[in-house]
Design a protein around this motif. Structure first.
Motif, PDB file in Angstrom:
ATOM      1  N   MET A   1      37.601  56.186  44.165  1.00  0.00           N
ATOM      2  CA  MET A   1      39.014  56.110  44.301  1.00  0.00           C
ATOM      3  C   MET A   1      39.542  55.507  43.090  1.00  0.00           C
ATOM      4  N   GLU A   2      40.921  55.904  42.773  1.00  0.00           N
ATOM      5  CA  GLU A   2      41.323  55.379  41.354  1.00  0.00           C
ATOM      6  C   GLU A   2      42.024  54.150  41.829  1.00  0.00           C
ATOM      7  N   LYS A   3      41.916  53.176  40.739  1.00  0.00           N
ATOM      8  CA  LYS A   3      42.451  51.899  40.873  1.00  0.00           C
ATOM      9  C   LYS A   3      43.683  51.702  41.469  1.00  0.00           C
ATOM     10  N   VAL A   4      44.641  52.587  40.973  1.00  0.00           N
ATOM     11  CA  VAL A   4      46.065  52.587  41.676  1.00  0.00           C
ATOM     12  C   VAL A   4      45.998  52.854  43.003  1.00  0.00           C
ATOM     13  N   MET A   5      45.175  53.683  43.522  1.00  0.00           N
ATOM     14  CA  MET A   5      45.267  54.005  44.828  1.00  0.00           C
ATOM     15  C   MET A   5      44.685  52.406  45.642  1.00  0.00           C
ATOM     16  N   ILE A   6      43.581  52.215  45.139  1.00  0.00           N
ATOM     17  CA  ILE A   6      42.773  50.809  45.779  1.00  0.00           C
ATOM     18  C   ILE A   6      43.979  49.892  45.697  1.00  0.00           C
ATOM     19  N   TYR A   7      44.835  49.643  44.605  1.00  0.00           N
ATOM     20  CA  TYR A   7      45.877  48.758  44.647  1.00  0.00           C
ATOM     21  C   TYR A   7      46.787  48.912  45.671  1.00  0.00           C
ATOM     22  N   ASP A   8      47.427  50.065  45.987  1.00  0.00           N
ATOM     23  CA  ASP A   8      48.202  50.434  46.871  1.00  0.00           C
ATOM     24  C   ASP A   8      47.965  50.233  48.374  1.00  0.00           C
ATOM     25  N   GLU A   9      46.453  50.346  48.549  1.00  0.00           N
ATOM     26  CA  GLU A   9      46.074  50.135  49.749  1.00  0.00           C
ATOM     27  C   GLU A   9      45.687  48.860  50.190  1.00  0.00           C
ATOM     28  N   LEU A  10      45.271  48.157  49.125  1.00  0.00           N
ATOM     29  CA  LEU A  10      45.050  46.653  49.320  1.00  0.00           C
ATOM     30  C   LEU A  10      46.467  45.976  49.454  1.00  0.00           C
ATOM     31  N   LYS A  11      47.610  46.468  48.891  1.00  0.00           N
ATOM     32  CA  LYS A  11      48.800  45.950  49.016  1.00  0.00           C
ATOM     33  C   LYS A  11      49.390  45.946  50.625  1.00  0.00           C
ATOM     34  N   LYS A  12      48.726  46.773  51.453  1.00  0.00           N
ATOM     35  CA  LYS A  12      48.906  46.826  52.623  1.00  0.00           C
ATOM     36  C   LYS A  12      48.289  45.634  53.452  1.00  0.00           C
ATOM     37  N   ILE A  13      47.235  45.278  53.179  1.00  0.00           N
ATOM     38  CA  ILE A  13      46.325  43.982  53.646  1.00  0.00           C
ATOM     39  C   ILE A  13      47.065  42.615  53.026  1.00  0.00           C
ATOM     40  N   ILE A  14      47.346  42.831  51.653  1.00  0.00           N
ATOM     41  CA  ILE A  14      47.963  41.494  51.024  1.00  0.00           C
ATOM     42  C   ILE A  14      49.309  42.007  50.578  1.00  0.00           C
ATOM     43  N   PRO A  15      50.446  41.679  51.170  1.00  0.00           N
ATOM     44  CA  PRO A  15      51.642  42.164  50.724  1.00  0.00           C
ATOM     45  C   PRO A  15      52.125  41.789  49.497  1.00  0.00           C
ATOM     46  N   ASP A  16      51.556  40.438  49.145  1.00  0.00           N
ATOM     47  CA  ASP A  16      52.148  39.656  47.937  1.00  0.00           C
ATOM     48  C   ASP A  16      51.595  40.191  46.842  1.00  0.00           C
ATOM     49  N   SER A  17      52.257  40.925  45.820  1.00  0.00           N
ATOM     50  CA  SER A  17      51.657  41.587  44.812  1.00  0.00           C
ATOM     51  C   SER A  17      51.064  40.653  43.756  1.00  0.00           C
ATOM     52  N   SER A  18      51.451  39.367  43.762  1.00  0.00           N
ATOM     53  CA  SER A  18      50.658  38.606  42.787  1.00  0.00           C
ATOM     54  C   SER A  18      49.332  38.393  43.201  1.00  0.00           C
ATOM     55  N   ARG A  19      48.901  38.480  44.347  1.00  0.00           N
ATOM     56  CA  ARG A  19      47.559  38.338  44.798  1.00  0.00           C
ATOM     57  C   ARG A  19      46.684  39.621  44.547  1.00  0.00           C
ATOM     58  N   VAL A  20      47.186  40.666  44.347  1.00  0.00           N
ATOM     59  CA  VAL A  20      46.179  41.965  43.730  1.00  0.00           C
ATOM     60  C   VAL A  20      46.455  42.354  42.396  1.00  0.00           C
ATOM     61  N   ARG A  21      45.473  42.041  41.662  1.00  0.00           N
ATOM     62  CA  ARG A  21      45.481  42.246  40.237  1.00  0.00           C
ATOM     63  C   ARG A  21      44.560  43.349  39.865  1.00  0.00           C
ATOM     64  N   VAL A  22      45.365  44.267  39.138  1.00  0.00           N
ATOM     65  CA  VAL A  22      44.330  45.407  38.327  1.00  0.00           C
ATOM     66  C   VAL A  22      44.090  44.921  36.958  1.00  0.00           C
ATOM     67  N   GLY A  23      42.746  45.210  36.600  1.00  0.00           N
ATOM     68  CA  GLY A  23      42.407  45.049  35.199  1.00  0.00           C
ATOM     69  C   GLY A  23      42.350  43.473  34.911  1.00  0.00           C
ATOM     70  N   GLU A  24      42.287  42.676  35.670  1.00  0.00           N
ATOM     71  CA  GLU A  24      42.151  41.379  35.512  1.00  0.00           C
ATOM     72  C   GLU A  24      40.877  40.757  34.643  1.00  0.00           C
ATOM     73  N   ASN A  25      41.163  40.055  33.497  1.00  0.00           N
ATOM     74  CA  ASN A  25      40.140  39.474  32.740  1.00  0.00           C
ATOM     75  C   ASN A  25      39.292  38.403  33.707  1.00  0.00           C
ATOM     76  N   LEU A  26      38.219  38.430  33.637  1.00  0.00           N
ATOM     77  CA  LEU A  26      37.354  37.585  34.802  1.00  0.00           C
ATOM     78  C   LEU A  26      36.871  36.204  33.738  1.00  0.00           C
ATOM     79  N   SER A  27      37.075  36.270  32.513  1.00  0.00           N
ATOM     80  CA  SER A  27      36.485  35.147  31.484  1.00  0.00           C
ATOM     81  C   SER A  27      37.241  33.842  32.163  1.00  0.00           C
TER      82      SER A  27
END
Length: 310
Positions: A1-27
């Motif tokens: 599944m593409e990242k954008v699709m994962i993001y869109d589906e997760l937004k249905k679980i967590i509506p606040d977009s600031s808590r779903v982040r694509v390509g976040e640096n983990l350092s």
């Protein structure tokens, strides 16, 4: 599944977009200040969101990685595929009689201080452990002769499908840096610590003493992943490393601490690969000199820059 699709589906679980982040640096999520990017990072704020994420991931065959405070973990430089769940927003601590109940994202240090404020003894050993409650449950964290198993009454966890589980002391099966939570791939959600009434002054005196010892012996002035190796039977890892002449040994920006040989510190923009290569060098040298195998206490997760788990 593409990242954008994962993001869109997760937004249905967590509506606040600031808590779903694509390509976040983990350092910035680890004590070593190293690590690559996450495909998708989520920051849930309640158990319902966590279970929803796990259910979605399970149905779609997506890997899930859980992060707490990142104090005893090395994330490889290639980052982590799939979904990374960061639990630090679940950090409530409450009192039930003489039992302190703390959510997985609470710092175990804060839980020990909460116990002190309520004149409860039993968690003094945890006053200098830098990890989260979830991490303490996952690996039965301990220090200075105490460990989580000694005071943990029960825990709440979630399995890979998002089913909630209440685990009593026997079901937790806690041993040296081990628990049923880590063994079964559960996510620790909260722990209940059964404590005893005590003297505030006596509890604080012990905590101050342990804090003094920690600051005296450990290299807190540089980023590190804490104690790198488990204690080998009949030995101390730090002593073996010291006697191997490895203190001050450096690969890239990471060095075996000159203050405590059981620690590796990031002194000059080191990478996760530097950490891993130095770990391998220490293991090889100690094995050759003393015939003792050092197993890592620190968790090494993710992929290298070539997409390989090494």
């Amino acid at each position: 599944m593409e990242k954008v699709m994962i993001y869109d589906e997760l937004k249905k679980i967590i509506p606040d977009s600031s808590r779903v982040r694509v390509g976040e640096n983990l350092s910035s999520y680890t004590f070593t200040k190293t690590g690559g990017v996450a495909d998708v990072l989520v920051l849930p704020e309640n158990y319902e969101e966590i279970c929803g994420i796990l259910n979605f991931a399970g149905v779609n065959g997506l890997p899930v990685t859980v992060l707490g405070k990142g104090s005893n973990v090395i994330i490889r430089d290639g980052g982590i595929r799939g979904i990374v769940i960061n639990l630090l927003r679940l950090n409530a601590i409450r009192l039930e009689g003489h039992t302190v109940v703390a959510q997985c994202g609470a710092a175990i240090i804060d839980v020990s201080r909460f116990a002190l404020q309520h004149h409860l003894t039993g968690l003094e050993f945890a006053c200098g452990i830098p990890g989260s409650v979830g991490g303490a449950l996952f690996m039965n964290a301990g220090a200075y002769g105490g460990e989580t198993a000694q005071v943990l009454d029960h825990a709440l966890a979630a399995d890979a499908s998002g089913r909630l589980l209440k685990l009593d002391r026997e079901a937790l099966d806690m041993g040296y840096r081990h628990s049923a939570i880590s063994e079964n791939g559960y996510i620790a959600l909260e722990g209940a610590f059964a404590l005893a009434p005590g003297s505030y002054d006596a509890i604080k005196k012990e905590m101050d003493h342990l804090t003094y010892l920690r600051e005296l012996k450990q290299p807190l002035e540089h980023p590190s992943c804490g104690s790198v190796f488990k204690r080998p039977p009949g030995h101390f890892a730090g002593k073996l490393i010291q006697d191997s002449g490895l203190q001050g040994t450096r690969i890239g920006g990471v060095e075996v601490s000159t203050k405590h040989a059981g620690f590796m510190v990031n002194i000059d923009h080191g990478s996760a690969t530097d950490y891993i290569n130095l770990i391998h060098l220490v293991q090889k040298t100690v094995k050759e000199k003393f015939g003792v195998s050092l197993d890592t206490e620190v968790r090494i997760i993710g992929e290298d820059k070539n997409g390989q788990r090494i």
